[in-house]
Motif scaffolding. Structure first.
Motif, short mmCIF file in Angstrom:
data_model
loop_
_atom_site.label_atom_id
_atom_site.label_comp_id
_atom_site.label_asym_id
_atom_site.label_seq_id
_atom_site.Cartn_x
_atom_site.Cartn_y
_atom_site.Cartn_z
N PHE A 1 37.96 -26.25 -40.01
CA PHE A 1 37.37 -27.23 -40.83
C PHE A 1 37.78 -27.92 -42.05
N LYS A 2 37.70 -28.80 -42.68
CA LYS A 2 38.49 -29.79 -43.87
C LYS A 2 37.60 -29.47 -44.61
N ILE A 3 38.00 -29.36 -46.02
CA ILE A 3 36.80 -29.91 -47.16
C ILE A 3 37.70 -31.12 -47.84
N SER A 4 36.91 -31.59 -48.22
CA SER A 4 38.46 -33.02 -48.67
C SER A 4 36.84 -33.07 -50.25
N SER A 5 37.64 -34.56 -51.21
CA SER A 5 37.29 -34.74 -52.66
C SER A 5 35.52 -35.17 -52.49
N GLY A 6 35.02 -34.33 -53.26
CA GLY A 6 33.84 -34.18 -53.32
C GLY A 6 32.79 -33.97 -52.19
N THR A 7 33.60 -33.16 -51.69
CA THR A 7 32.56 -32.71 -50.01
C THR A 7 31.77 -31.10 -50.93
N VAL A 8 30.24 -30.93 -50.34
CA VAL A 8 30.24 -30.09 -50.45
C VAL A 8 30.12 -29.33 -48.92
N VAL A 9 29.57 -28.40 -48.79
CA VAL A 9 29.51 -27.98 -47.54
C VAL A 9 28.82 -26.47 -47.85
N THR A 10 27.47 -25.87 -47.14
CA THR A 10 26.93 -25.00 -47.15
C THR A 10 26.46 -24.79 -45.59
N PHE A 11 26.77 -23.15 -46.28
CA PHE A 11 27.13 -22.44 -44.81
C PHE A 11 25.55 -21.54 -44.49
N VAL A 34 27.91 -21.51 -50.33
CA VAL A 34 28.43 -23.44 -50.76
C VAL A 34 29.87 -23.45 -50.73
N ILE A 35 30.42 -24.19 -50.30
CA ILE A 35 32.31 -24.44 -51.02
C ILE A 35 31.93 -25.96 -51.49
N SER A 36 32.77 -26.40 -52.59
CA SER A 36 32.99 -27.90 -52.28
C SER A 36 33.98 -28.01 -53.39
N TYR A 37 34.62 -29.00 -52.80
CA TYR A 37 35.82 -29.81 -53.75
C TYR A 37 35.81 -30.60 -55.05
N GLU A 38 35.82 -29.71 -55.84
CA GLU A 38 35.71 -30.14 -57.44
C GLU A 38 36.97 -30.27 -57.87
N ARG A 39 37.36 -31.84 -58.95
CA ARG A 39 37.99 -31.51 -60.05
C ARG A 39 39.58 -30.93 -59.19
N GLY A 41 40.35 -29.11 -57.12
CA GLY A 41 40.63 -27.57 -56.22
C GLY A 41 38.42 -27.38 -55.61
N LEU A 42 39.01 -25.99 -54.61
CA LEU A 42 37.71 -25.27 -54.19
C LEU A 42 37.05 -24.41 -54.94
N LEU A 43 35.87 -25.03 -54.80
CA LEU A 43 35.39 -23.85 -55.66
C LEU A 43 33.94 -23.11 -54.45
N ILE A 44 33.61 -21.70 -55.22
CA ILE A 44 32.21 -21.45 -53.35
C ILE A 44 31.04 -20.69 -54.61
N VAL A 45 30.18 -20.62 -54.62
CA VAL A 45 29.10 -20.15 -54.57
C VAL A 45 27.94 -19.15 -53.74
N ASP A 46 27.85 -17.99 -54.44
CA ASP A 46 26.96 -17.73 -53.34
C ASP A 46 25.42 -17.83 -53.57
N GLU A 47 24.78 -18.36 -52.77
CA GLU A 47 23.21 -18.77 -52.91
C GLU A 47 22.65 -17.70 -53.01
N ARG A 65 29.77 -19.48 -59.84
CA ARG A 65 31.91 -20.34 -59.09
C ARG A 65 32.58 -19.64 -59.86
N TYR A 66 33.70 -19.66 -58.28
CA TYR A 66 34.60 -18.92 -58.23
C TYR A 66 35.30 -19.34 -57.81
#
Length: 84
Positions: A1-11, A34-39, A41-47, A65-66
């Motif tokens: 899958f692709k993640i573009s600018s402003g996108t947030v994807v929850t798993f 959660v993986i998001s595309y911000e500034r 780059g891609l960021l991931i956060v464990d929920e 955030r990583y």
């Protein structure tokens, strides 16, 4: 899958997640990460997952955030993804 600018994807196993796993999937929490595309780059956060989220062998601290880089591996439960 692709993640573009402003996108947030929850798993997770929760029906409100974008990437929903079956309820009996071992090692996947209701809200895993959660993986998001911000500034640019891609960021991931464990929920606060029960089982933890790993990036390239490193267990993430919840709510931190990583930045993801090309070639990183994201693993939780028996699931694994490689960032391209």
């Amino acid at each position: 899958f692709k993640i573009s600018s402003g996108t947030v994807v929850t798993f997770g196993r929760e029906s409100r997640c974008d990437m929903v796993y079956p309820p009996d999937t071992p090692g996947v929490s209701r809200r895993q990460c959660v993986i998001s595309y911000e500034r640019g780059g891609l960021l991931i956060v464990d929920e606060h997952s029960t089982y933890g989220t790993m990036v390239s062998g490193y267990r993430l601290q919840p709510d931190t955030r990583y930045e993801l880089r090309s070639g990183d591996t994201i693993t939780f439960g028996n699931e694994g993804y490689v960032l391209e």
